[in-house]
Structures are given as C-alpha cells and as structure tokens.
Design a protein around this motif. Structure first.
Motif, PDB file in Angstrom:
ATOM      1  N   ALA A   1       0.845  -1.195   0.000  1.00 13.33           N
ATOM      2  CA  ALA A   1       0.000   0.000   0.000  1.00 13.33           C
ATOM      3  C   ALA A   1       0.886   1.252   0.000  1.00 13.33           C
ATOM      4  O   ALA A   1       2.075   1.182   0.317  1.00 13.33           O
ATOM      5  N   ILE A   2       0.298   2.379  -0.315  1.00 17.38           N
ATOM      6  CA  ILE A   2       1.011   3.657  -0.266  1.00 17.38           C
ATOM      7  C   ILE A   2       0.998   4.137   1.188  1.00 17.38           C
ATOM      8  O   ILE A   2      -0.059   4.169   1.823  1.00 17.38           O
ATOM      9  N   LEU A   3       2.154   4.509   1.700  1.00 23.17           N
ATOM     10  CA  LEU A   3       2.261   4.939   3.099  1.00 23.17           C
ATOM     11  C   LEU A   3       1.878   6.408   3.260  1.00 23.17           C
ATOM     12  O   LEU A   3       2.467   7.278   2.628  1.00 23.17           O
ATOM     13  N   ILE A   4       0.862   6.644   4.085  1.00 19.82           N
ATOM     14  CA  ILE A   4       0.540   7.999   4.548  1.00 19.82           C
ATOM     15  C   ILE A   4       0.243   7.859   6.047  1.00 19.82           C
ATOM     16  O   ILE A   4      -0.853   7.458   6.420  1.00 19.82           O
ATOM     17  N   PRO A   5       1.230   8.131   6.908  1.00 18.54           N
ATOM     18  CA  PRO A   5       0.973   8.000   8.342  1.00 18.54           C
ATOM     19  C   PRO A   5      -0.259   8.811   8.766  1.00 18.54           C
ATOM     20  O   PRO A   5      -0.511   9.897   8.220  1.00 18.54           O
ATOM     21  N   LEU A   6      -1.032   8.266   9.684  1.00 12.13           N
ATOM     22  CA  LEU A   6      -2.296   8.871  10.107  1.00 12.13           C
ATOM     23  C   LEU A   6      -2.167  10.365  10.397  1.00 12.13           C
ATOM     24  O   LEU A   6      -2.971  11.163   9.936  1.00 12.13           O
ATOM     25  N   GLY A   7      -1.125  10.755  11.126  1.00 11.31           N
ATOM     26  CA  GLY A   7      -0.947  12.156  11.494  1.00 11.31           C
ATOM     27  C   GLY A   7      -0.707  13.076  10.304  1.00 11.31           C
ATOM     28  O   GLY A   7      -0.893  14.289  10.398  1.00 11.31           O
ATOM     29  N   GLU A   8      -0.278  12.501   9.182  1.00 10.30           N
ATOM     30  CA  GLU A   8       0.006  13.304   7.989  1.00 10.30           C
ATOM     31  C   GLU A   8      -1.150  13.308   6.991  1.00 10.30           C
ATOM     32  O   GLU A   8      -1.091  13.996   5.969  1.00 10.30           O
TER      33      GLU A   8
ATOM     34  N   HIS B   1      -2.356  15.366   2.929  1.00 13.08           N
ATOM     35  CA  HIS B   1      -2.417  14.648   1.649  1.00 13.08           C
ATOM     36  C   HIS B   1      -3.798  14.723   0.986  1.00 13.08           C
ATOM     37  O   HIS B   1      -4.020  14.070  -0.031  1.00 13.08           O
ATOM     38  N   LEU B   2      -4.697  15.503   1.557  1.00 15.65           N
ATOM     39  CA  LEU B   2      -6.053  15.574   0.997  1.00 15.65           C
ATOM     40  C   LEU B   2      -6.064  16.040  -0.450  1.00 15.65           C
ATOM     41  O   LEU B   2      -6.841  15.531  -1.260  1.00 15.65           O
ATOM     42  N   ASP B   3      -5.202  16.981  -0.785  1.00 20.85           N
ATOM     43  CA  ASP B   3      -5.168  17.493  -2.157  1.00 20.85           C
ATOM     44  C   ASP B   3      -4.880  16.393  -3.165  1.00 20.85           C
ATOM     45  O   ASP B   3      -5.519  16.304  -4.203  1.00 20.85           O
ATOM     46  N   GLU B   4      -3.906  15.535  -2.848  1.00 20.80           N
ATOM     47  CA  GLU B   4      -3.564  14.478  -3.802  1.00 20.80           C
ATOM     48  C   GLU B   4      -4.620  13.375  -3.850  1.00 20.80           C
ATOM     49  O   GLU B   4      -4.737  12.662  -4.844  1.00 20.80           O
ATOM     50  N   LEU B   5      -5.402  13.243  -2.786  1.00 22.16           N
ATOM     51  CA  LEU B   5      -6.463  12.234  -2.753  1.00 22.16           C
ATOM     52  C   LEU B   5      -7.765  12.746  -3.373  1.00 22.16           C
ATOM     53  O   LEU B   5      -8.652  11.966  -3.684  1.00 22.16           O
ATOM     54  N   GLU B   6      -7.854  14.043  -3.536  1.00 22.12           N
ATOM     55  CA  GLU B   6      -9.081  14.677  -4.046  1.00 22.12           C
ATOM     56  C   GLU B   6      -9.578  14.044  -5.353  1.00 22.12           C
ATOM     57  O   GLU B   6     -10.770  13.858  -5.551  1.00 22.12           O
TER      58      GLU B   6
ATOM     59  N   LEU C   1     -11.619  10.797   6.516  1.00 24.60           N
ATOM     60  CA  LEU C   1     -11.832  11.005   5.079  1.00 24.60           C
ATOM     61  C   LEU C   1     -13.321  11.157   4.767  1.00 24.60           C
ATOM     62  O   LEU C   1     -13.705  12.002   3.963  1.00 24.60           O
ATOM     63  N   GLU C   2     -14.155  10.348   5.419  1.00 26.95           N
ATOM     64  CA  GLU C   2     -15.605  10.465   5.209  1.00 26.95           C
ATOM     65  C   GLU C   2     -16.090  11.853   5.630  1.00 26.95           C
ATOM     66  O   GLU C   2     -16.931  12.445   4.970  1.00 26.95           O
ATOM     67  N   SER C   3     -15.516  12.383   6.710  1.00 23.04           N
ATOM     68  CA  SER C   3     -15.920  13.722   7.177  1.00 23.04           C
ATOM     69  C   SER C   3     -15.483  14.798   6.190  1.00 23.04           C
ATOM     70  O   SER C   3     -16.012  15.910   6.203  1.00 23.04           O
ATOM     71  N   GLN C   4     -14.516  14.454   5.325  1.00 24.15           N
ATOM     72  CA  GLN C   4     -14.028  15.396   4.312  1.00 24.15           C
ATOM     73  C   GLN C   4     -14.712  15.182   2.954  1.00 24.15           C
ATOM     74  O   GLN C   4     -14.279  15.731   1.946  1.00 24.15           O
ATOM     75  N   GLY C   5     -15.753  14.346   2.946  1.00 29.95           N
ATOM     76  CA  GLY C   5     -16.534  14.158   1.731  1.00 29.95           C
ATOM     77  C   GLY C   5     -16.159  12.967   0.872  1.00 29.95           C
ATOM     78  O   GLY C   5     -16.688  12.803  -0.231  1.00 29.95           O
ATOM     79  N   PHE C   6     -15.272  12.114   1.350  1.00 32.30           N
ATOM     80  CA  PHE C   6     -14.928  10.908   0.596  1.00 32.30           C
ATOM     81  C   PHE C   6     -16.058   9.897   0.778  1.00 32.30           C
ATOM     82  O   PHE C   6     -16.509   9.645   1.893  1.00 32.30           O
TER      83      PHE C   6
END
Length: 99
Positions: free
Chosen positions: A36-43, A47-52, A76-81
C-alpha cells in the motif's frame, strides 16, 4: 464500510488496481507492508489534495490492527470521501491468513 482481510487478499492476488493506503508509521511500514502507499495517520490532512481526484472511488485503508485505519476512514468520510473501506484486523489479521 469495512473490508475483510480475506476479500483484500483475494483482490491483491488477482492483481486488482486498488487505491490502497497504509496509515501506520514509517518504521512499521519498513518492517512489513502489503504494498500500500504509506501515509501515516498524522500526515493524512496534508495529503487531501492528492487524494481529491479519487474522492468518489473506492479507497482501502489499513494499519496494524484496524484502529488507526478506522480513524483515517472516519476522517476522510468527514471530508466528503464517499467510498472509504477499513481493513478489519489490519496487517496482523492479514498475516494470520498466511500462516
């Protein structure tokens, strides 16, 4: 919505192209990872822009046991995902399948 380690394993073995993220810390990832691609929870907020671009596609998130990835999924769900799936039991449960 959650995903079982059995379903994840089957899809990985088929070579499916997944949006698959690991929210553990870097040292945990270096020790053992599922590709999987690593994105530590705190970060994650950084990374929202790249996941948009995949906001409406299925996103699968895992961690060690499912707790951090559950938090990440809720965030992520709270951000509209709209289609975030938490791997139940995390990498610990996944590795048990292989024993």
């Amino acid at each position: 919505m959650d995903i079982t380690v059995e379903e994840l394993k089957e899809r990985l073995e088929k070579g499916e192209d997944l949006h698959f993220y690991d929210v553990r810390e870097e040292h945990e990832y270096e020790e053992d990872n599922l590709g999987a691609i690593l994105i530590p929870l705190g970060e994650l907020p950084d990374h929202l822009d790249e996941l948009e671009a995949i906001k409406d596609e299925e996103i699968i998130i895992h961690c060690r046991s499912g707790a951090r990835s559950g938090k990440a999924a809720r965030y992520l769900e709270s951000q509209g995902f709209s289609n975030v799936r938490n791997v139940l039991g995390g990498i610990l449960a996944y590795r048990e399948l292989e024993d």
